[in-house]
Design a protein around this motif. Structure first.
Motif, PDB file in Angstrom:
ATOM      1  N   SER A 256      43.440  39.860  31.108  1.00  0.00           N
ATOM      2  CA  SER A 256      43.400  40.178  32.481  1.00  0.00           C
ATOM      3  C   SER A 256      41.999  39.854  33.359  1.00  0.00           C
ATOM      4  O   SER A 256      41.344  40.519  33.042  1.00  0.00           O
ATOM      5  CB  SER A 256      43.990  41.633  32.928  1.00  0.00           C
ATOM      6  OG  SER A 256      43.968  41.874  34.159  1.00  0.00           O
TER       7      SER A 256
ATOM      8  N   GLY B  79      41.772  40.882  36.397  1.00  0.00           N
ATOM      9  CA  GLY B  79      41.499  42.156  36.881  1.00  0.00           C
ATOM     10  C   GLY B  79      40.953  43.238  36.108  1.00  0.00           C
ATOM     11  O   GLY B  79      39.847  43.971  36.333  1.00  0.00           O
ATOM     12  N   ARG B  80      41.259  43.169  34.590  1.00  0.00           N
ATOM     13  CA  ARG B  80      40.590  44.169  33.751  1.00  0.00           C
ATOM     14  C   ARG B  80      39.250  43.398  33.519  1.00  0.00           C
ATOM     15  O   ARG B  80      38.285  44.459  33.457  1.00  0.00           O
ATOM     16  CB  ARG B  80      41.605  44.135  32.413  1.00  0.00           C
ATOM     17  CG  ARG B  80      40.970  45.126  31.409  1.00  0.00           C
ATOM     18  CD  ARG B  80      41.662  45.010  30.124  1.00  0.00           C
ATOM     19  NE  ARG B  80      43.244  45.558  30.352  1.00  0.00           N
ATOM     20  CZ  ARG B  80      44.113  44.678  30.330  1.00  0.00           C
ATOM     21  NH1 ARG B  80      43.921  43.400  29.960  1.00  0.00           N
ATOM     22  NH2 ARG B  80      45.437  45.054  30.641  1.00  0.00           N
TER      23      ARG B  80
ATOM     24  N   THR C 212      37.248  44.654  36.428  1.00  0.00           N
ATOM     25  CA  THR C 212      36.927  46.044  36.346  1.00  0.00           C
ATOM     26  C   THR C 212      36.007  46.527  35.593  1.00  0.00           C
ATOM     27  O   THR C 212      35.141  47.344  35.726  1.00  0.00           O
ATOM     28  CB  THR C 212      38.317  46.810  36.362  1.00  0.00           C
ATOM     29  OG1 THR C 212      39.342  46.514  37.433  1.00  0.00           O
ATOM     30  CG2 THR C 212      38.082  48.325  36.209  1.00  0.00           C
TER      31      THR C 212
ATOM     32  N   ALA D 297      38.241  49.187  40.052  1.00  0.00           N
ATOM     33  CA  ALA D 297      39.654  48.953  39.799  1.00  0.00           C
ATOM     34  C   ALA D 297      40.375  48.722  41.259  1.00  0.00           C
ATOM     35  O   ALA D 297      41.252  47.811  41.364  1.00  0.00           O
ATOM     36  CB  ALA D 297      40.410  50.110  39.259  1.00  0.00           C
ATOM     37  N   ILE D 298      40.147  49.511  42.283  1.00  0.00           N
ATOM     38  CA  ILE D 298      40.990  49.100  43.558  1.00  0.00           C
ATOM     39  C   ILE D 298      40.345  47.838  44.126  1.00  0.00           C
ATOM     40  O   ILE D 298      41.108  46.932  44.669  1.00  0.00           O
ATOM     41  CB  ILE D 298      40.632  50.378  44.550  1.00  0.00           C
ATOM     42  CG1 ILE D 298      41.204  51.391  43.984  1.00  0.00           C
ATOM     43  CG2 ILE D 298      41.091  49.931  45.891  1.00  0.00           C
ATOM     44  CD1 ILE D 298      40.870  53.003  44.757  1.00  0.00           C
TER      45      ILE D 298
ATOM     46  N   ARG E 169      41.926  45.063  42.063  1.00  0.00           N
ATOM     47  CA  ARG E 169      43.259  44.628  42.571  1.00  0.00           C
ATOM     48  C   ARG E 169      43.254  44.072  43.905  1.00  0.00           C
ATOM     49  O   ARG E 169      44.220  43.050  44.213  1.00  0.00           O
ATOM     50  CB  ARG E 169      44.199  45.862  42.455  1.00  0.00           C
ATOM     51  CG  ARG E 169      45.425  45.874  42.880  1.00  0.00           C
ATOM     52  CD  ARG E 169      46.234  47.198  42.594  1.00  0.00           C
ATOM     53  NE  ARG E 169      46.342  47.815  41.213  1.00  0.00           N
ATOM     54  CZ  ARG E 169      46.721  48.640  40.748  1.00  0.00           C
ATOM     55  NH1 ARG E 169      47.083  49.629  41.557  1.00  0.00           N
ATOM     56  NH2 ARG E 169      46.369  49.000  39.349  1.00  0.00           N
ATOM     57  N   THR E 170      42.360  44.893  44.824  1.00  0.00           N
ATOM     58  CA  THR E 170      42.693  44.159  46.394  1.00  0.00           C
ATOM     59  C   THR E 170      42.302  42.392  46.354  1.00  0.00           C
ATOM     60  O   THR E 170      42.613  41.699  46.994  1.00  0.00           O
ATOM     61  CB  THR E 170      41.728  44.929  47.098  1.00  0.00           C
ATOM     62  OG1 THR E 170      42.287  46.094  47.020  1.00  0.00           O
ATOM     63  CG2 THR E 170      41.810  44.338  48.602  1.00  0.00           C
TER      64      THR E 170
ATOM     65  N   ARG F  96      44.801  40.412  45.039  1.00  0.00           N
ATOM     66  CA  ARG F  96      46.179  40.497  45.551  1.00  0.00           C
ATOM     67  C   ARG F  96      46.647  39.078  46.136  1.00  0.00           C
ATOM     68  O   ARG F  96      47.872  38.808  45.989  1.00  0.00           O
ATOM     69  CB  ARG F  96      46.146  41.631  46.690  1.00  0.00           C
ATOM     70  CG  ARG F  96      47.465  41.776  47.225  1.00  0.00           C
ATOM     71  CD  ARG F  96      47.288  42.854  48.578  1.00  0.00           C
ATOM     72  NE  ARG F  96      47.101  43.965  47.775  1.00  0.00           N
ATOM     73  CZ  ARG F  96      46.550  45.034  48.326  1.00  0.00           C
ATOM     74  NH1 ARG F  96      46.219  45.094  49.724  1.00  0.00           N
ATOM     75  NH2 ARG F  96      46.192  46.421  47.661  1.00  0.00           N
TER      76      ARG F  96
ATOM     77  N   ASN G  72      48.150  37.157  43.632  1.00  0.00           N
ATOM     78  CA  ASN G  72      49.530  37.650  43.021  1.00  0.00           C
ATOM     79  C   ASN G  72      50.409  37.312  44.089  1.00  0.00           C
ATOM     80  O   ASN G  72      51.664  36.896  43.808  1.00  0.00           O
ATOM     81  CB  ASN G  72      49.248  39.192  42.918  1.00  0.00           C
ATOM     82  CG  ASN G  72      48.379  39.611  41.692  1.00  0.00           C
ATOM     83  OD1 ASN G  72      48.237  38.620  40.539  1.00  0.00           O
ATOM     84  ND2 ASN G  72      47.898  40.773  41.817  1.00  0.00           N
TER      85      ASN G  72
END
Length: 456
Positions: free
Chosen positions: A6, A8-9, A12, A181-182, A185-186, A189, A192
């Protein structure tokens, strides 16, 4: 597609690694500053204590006199429960204090304060020394005041501050990981949202994608739009090719069949007639296969972008049966319809195609002067269109295998067919959330094919 982890991972973890490095660095810096501040505080207190003692020196009857002030030692107690040592030297003479207290490596100049670290009574001590000239009689006498204190309090203060800094660093790291993490994800976004916008589209919706996205995603959106444009062009070419191919195949075959029938009427030799009949049969098989291949391609294309409109199955059955009435009349087959009102949501073209293939199979495999029955029933949330005939049945082997492409029963020799009719019906029903049920009649004579659809 093989996943590689990922984004995102990864983002992060990268930000968490940076946060961990900053946490360790901040703890190291705070610990160092805390120790330095504690040592500087001890030096200041030692200097103030030594200065206070030095200021109480006086000359009396030609001798240096000293009264140790209480305040000089009480301020040292503010640092911690450390032992305090002192020494006052007038020239080479010990006025008071510990005579074995180690001397500083550098003797301070008059009026100056010097600091040094040494060992006394088995413990590390911090020492401050100040010198002063005291006029005793007619000669000034150099007096040196040295105050020493153990370093346990400084170590305790440094450890407490270091522990506090460690707790703050851990708290900072935890908060940083959550915020990382936020932030990841932001940041992802928009990507996604683009993926969701594409996934919501039907297969035939190949319009350019227009969305507000970060600059970094502009090349991706541009490439995606170009891909959809090329894909649309490819699909249009494929549709045109299928339609043109079917037309190109059917027209010459129809001409060959007509010429073969004319020749069949004109020849007298029985062997020639047999060869012409085989030609006509091969032409019929080729023409039927071409038509059903086109139907199958149409079903595959429309099923990907399924229309959902109300369809009256009884009306659909009447229209389909009416279209096949001439074919049934040629074999003196009577079509019997028993219908009730049943409405489903689906594509009327695909549903008509499925029913027509099933009904055409029943007529094709039925003997002359027999009945083909079409019955519509409803049960619960399902509607069932059952087509029964009096033909040879479904043959040996599992009935459901007949829905495979180009798969025909073992008892179909001598009957023109392509093996795609039940495949088309199965695909149509699966696209509508229904199913195709096949079974032979009791006694092995006749077959029953049921189209089961959910009611709307």
């Amino acid at each position: 597609m093989i996943g590689t982890g990922s984004i995102g991972r990864r983002l992060t973890l990268l930000l968490a690694g940076v946060a961990a490095l900053l946490s360790v660095l901040s703890w190291w810096m705070v610990t160092g500053l805390a120790r330095e501040a504690a040592e500087r505080t001890q030096d200041n207190v030692l200097a103030a204590s030594a200065t206070t003692i030095a200021e109480t020196l006086r000359s009396e009857q030609g001798e240096v006199r000293l009264e140790l002030p209480y305040s000089a030692f009480s301020m040292l107690g503010a640092i911690g429960e450390d032992r305090v040592f002192y020494q006052v030297m007038a020239g080479d003479k010990l006025l008071t204090g510990y005579d074995d207290l180690p001397a500083l490596s550098d003797t301070p100049a008059p009026g100056q304060i010097a600091f040094d670290t040494g060992e006394f009574s088995g413990e590390a001590v911090r020492m401050a020394s100040v010198s002063r000239l005291v006029l005793a009689g007619t000669q000034p006498i150099p007096v040196k005041v040295t105050v020493a204190q153990t370093r346990n309090g400084v170590g305790t203060i440094s450890e407490d501050l270091s522990r506090l800094a460690a707790l703050l660093s851990v708290a900072f790291f935890v908060i940083a990981v959550v915020l990382s993490a936020i932030a990841a994800r932001t940041s992802l976004r928009p990507l996604n949202e683009i993926a969701a916008a594409v996934s919501r589209r039907g297969p035939s919706d190949l319009r350019p994608l227009h969305r507000n996205a970060p600059t970094e995603l502009a090349p991706l959106m541009s490439s995606l739009n170009r891909l959809m444009e090329r894909l649309g062009q490819s699909i249009r070419r494929s549709e045109d090719f299928i339609a043109e191919a079917a037309h190109r195949v059917r027209t010459p075959l129809a001409t060959v069949r007509a010429q073969a029938e004319i020749a069949l009427r004109s020849v007298e030799d029985e062997s020639e007639k047999q060869r012409l009949r085989q030609i006509i049969r091969a032409v019929d098989e080729s023409s039927r296969s071409a038509g059903q291949l086109l139907d199958h391609a149409t079903v595959t294309y429309r099923a990907d972008d399924l229309a959902r409109v109300p369809v009256d199955l009884s009306e659909l059955a009447k229209q389909t049966a009416g279209g096949l009435e001439p074919t049934a009349s040629m074999k003196d087959i009577r079509l019997r319809l028993f219908t009730v009102y049943a409405q489903v949501a689906g594509d009327p073209v695909l549903l008509e195609n499925a029913l027509r293939n099933v009904l055409d199979n029943a007529i094709k495999y039925s003997p002359e002067e027999t009945d083909v029955t079409l019955r519509i029933t409803t049960s619960g949330t399902e509607a069932r269109i059952a087509v029964s005939d009096e033909g040879p049945g479904l043959g040996e082997g599992p009935a459901q295998a007949l829905t495979e492409r180009f798969r025909r029963g073992s008892n179909t020799q001598g009957i023109v067919g392509s093996g795609l009719g039940l495949t088309i019906a199965e695909d149509v029903l699966s696209a509508h959330g229904g199913r195709l049920e096949l079974k032979s009649a009791e006694g092995g004579t006749g077959a029953c094919v049921a189209l089961v659809l959910p009611l709307s």
